[in-house]
Design a protein around this motif. Structure first.
Motif, PDB file in Angstrom:
ATOM      1  N   ARG A  71       0.821  -1.214   0.000  1.00 18.48           N
ATOM      2  CA  ARG A  71       0.000   0.000   0.000  1.00 18.48           C
ATOM      3  C   ARG A  71       0.860   1.272   0.000  1.00 18.48           C
ATOM      4  NH1 ARG A  71      -4.367  -0.603   4.560  1.00 18.48           N
ATOM      5  NH2 ARG A  71      -4.970   1.440   3.760  1.00 18.48           N
ATOM      6  N   LYS A  72       2.118   1.136   0.284  1.00 20.70           N
ATOM      7  CA  LYS A  72       3.016   2.293   0.286  1.00 20.70           C
ATOM      8  C   LYS A  72       3.658   2.514  -1.086  1.00 20.70           C
ATOM      9  CE  LYS A  72       4.153   1.595   5.154  1.00 20.70           C
ATOM     10  NZ  LYS A  72       5.161   1.144   6.103  1.00 20.70           N
TER      11      LYS A  72
ATOM     12  N   TYR B 114       0.300   0.296  -5.892  1.00 28.35           N
ATOM     13  CA  TYR B 114      -0.984   0.272  -5.199  1.00 28.35           C
ATOM     14  C   TYR B 114      -1.888   1.389  -5.719  1.00 28.35           C
ATOM     15  CZ  TYR B 114      -4.424   0.597  -1.425  1.00 28.35           C
ATOM     16  OH  TYR B 114      -5.601   0.655  -0.708  1.00 28.35           O
ATOM     17  N   LEU B 115      -1.312   2.552  -5.931  1.00 25.51           N
ATOM     18  CA  LEU B 115      -2.091   3.671  -6.477  1.00 25.51           C
ATOM     19  C   LEU B 115      -2.635   3.296  -7.855  1.00 25.51           C
ATOM     20  CD1 LEU B 115      -3.070   6.632  -6.325  1.00 25.51           C
ATOM     21  CD2 LEU B 115      -0.872   7.302  -7.318  1.00 25.51           C
TER      22      LEU B 115
ATOM     23  N   ILE C 146     -12.684   4.426  -0.240  1.00 23.47           N
ATOM     24  CA  ILE C 146     -11.331   3.931   0.000  1.00 23.47           C
ATOM     25  C   ILE C 146     -11.103   3.873   1.504  1.00 23.47           C
ATOM     26  CG2 ILE C 146     -10.414   4.733  -2.216  1.00 23.47           C
ATOM     27  CD1 ILE C 146      -9.118   7.099  -0.687  1.00 23.47           C
ATOM     28  N   ASP C 147     -10.088   3.148   1.904  1.00 22.14           N
ATOM     29  CA  ASP C 147      -9.747   2.962   3.313  1.00 22.14           C
ATOM     30  C   ASP C 147      -9.302   4.308   3.912  1.00 22.14           C
ATOM     31  OD1 ASP C 147      -7.548   2.257   5.501  1.00 22.14           O
ATOM     32  OD2 ASP C 147      -8.831   0.506   5.248  1.00 22.14           O
TER      33      ASP C 147
ATOM     34  N   ASN D 182      -6.933   4.931   5.824  1.00 22.93           N
ATOM     35  CA  ASN D 182      -5.466   5.054   5.767  1.00 22.93           C
ATOM     36  C   ASN D 182      -4.974   5.458   4.376  1.00 22.93           C
ATOM     37  OD1 ASN D 182      -4.975   4.377   8.498  1.00 22.93           O
ATOM     38  ND2 ASN D 182      -5.201   2.211   8.013  1.00 22.93           N
ATOM     39  N   ASP D 183      -5.855   5.407   3.373  1.00 18.67           N
ATOM     40  CA  ASP D 183      -5.502   5.827   2.015  1.00 18.67           C
ATOM     41  C   ASP D 183      -6.007   7.242   1.718  1.00 18.67           C
ATOM     42  OD1 ASP D 183      -4.370   3.332   1.563  1.00 18.67           O
ATOM     43  OD2 ASP D 183      -6.213   2.493   0.735  1.00 18.67           O
TER      44      ASP D 183
ATOM     45  N   LEU E  69      -4.415   9.600  -0.715  1.00 16.46           N
ATOM     46  CA  LEU E  69      -4.535   9.305  -2.142  1.00 16.46           C
ATOM     47  C   LEU E  69      -5.854   9.823  -2.732  1.00 16.46           C
ATOM     48  CD1 LEU E  69      -3.364   5.564  -2.002  1.00 16.46           C
ATOM     49  CD2 LEU E  69      -1.948   7.569  -2.461  1.00 16.46           C
TER      50      LEU E  69
ATOM     51  N   GLY F 235      -7.311  -1.618   2.781  1.00 12.41           N
ATOM     52  CA  GLY F 235      -7.013  -1.205   1.416  1.00 12.41           C
ATOM     53  C   GLY F 235      -7.994  -1.780   0.420  1.00 12.41           C
TER      54      GLY F 235
END
Length: 190
Positions: A101-102, A106-107, A130-131, A133-134, A137, A158
């Motif tokens: 995810r980093k 992932y993007l 989206i999550d 934690n994202d 983004l 994610g």
């Protein structure tokens, strides 16, 4: 024959008769004792055989019980070990997901997922989540896809979740759901 001779003769006959009867009686008694001894031997032999069989059956039953107990113990240990391995494997997968995810991949993954959902449901209004934690983004995903993207109120490791209100559909492409599905299907075989 004189009386004395008659008496000797009578005594001799009496002694012979008594001797004969005594020998007969002794022989009969000896035969009876021999028969009793044989019967006793047979009975003792049968009892010994029955006792031996009972002991063997008890030993077999105890062996089966012990074997069954050991098998259950081994199965329990195996199940615990499999469970521990499964937990370890999926903990590593979660770590790999966090690392993934980093990355820029992932993007790109999220962009493609959003574009695919938007093209499949282009005729209706949808909201893609989206999550939390994202959240960093969010603006980039909105600008690259032009979709109605929001941050979900709960973490799902994610991926995306999409709601299509007109069709009453929830499309769950979250990593949390996929990971749970794979964890349910995951079996360790020997």
């Amino acid at each position: 024959m004189t009386i004395e001779e008659k008496m000797d003769h009578f005594r001799s006959l009496s002694l012979e008769s008594a001797s004969s009867k005594s020998a007969e009686s002794l022989s009969s008694y000896k035969q009876s004792l021999d028969d009793d001894l044989e019967l006793h031997k047979e009975t003792a032999s049968q009892l010994a055989e029955e006792s031996k069989k009972a002991l063997m059956n008890q030993v077999r039953a105890n062996s089966k019980k012990k074997l069954s107990s050991e098998q259950m113990k081994i199965k329990k240990e195996l199940t615990q070990k499999q469970s521990a391995i499964k937990i370890e494997v999926f903990d590593r997968v979660r770590e790999k997901l966090l690392e993934y995810r980093k990355t820029n991949d992932y993007l790109v993954y999220l962009e493609n997922q959003i574009k695919n959902i938007m093209s499949e449901y282009s005729d209706v209004d949808i909201t893609i989540y989206i999550d939390p934690n994202d959240s960093s983004l969010l603006d980039e995903l909105k600008s690259k896809t032009g979709g109605n993207i929001e941050i979900y109120n709960k973490e799902f490791l994610g991926g995306t979740r999409t709601i299509v209100p007109e069709k009453n559909i929830l499309i769950d492409n979250s990593f949390k759901t996929r990971l749970a599905d794979q964890q349910d299907l995951f079996v360790i075989t020997l």
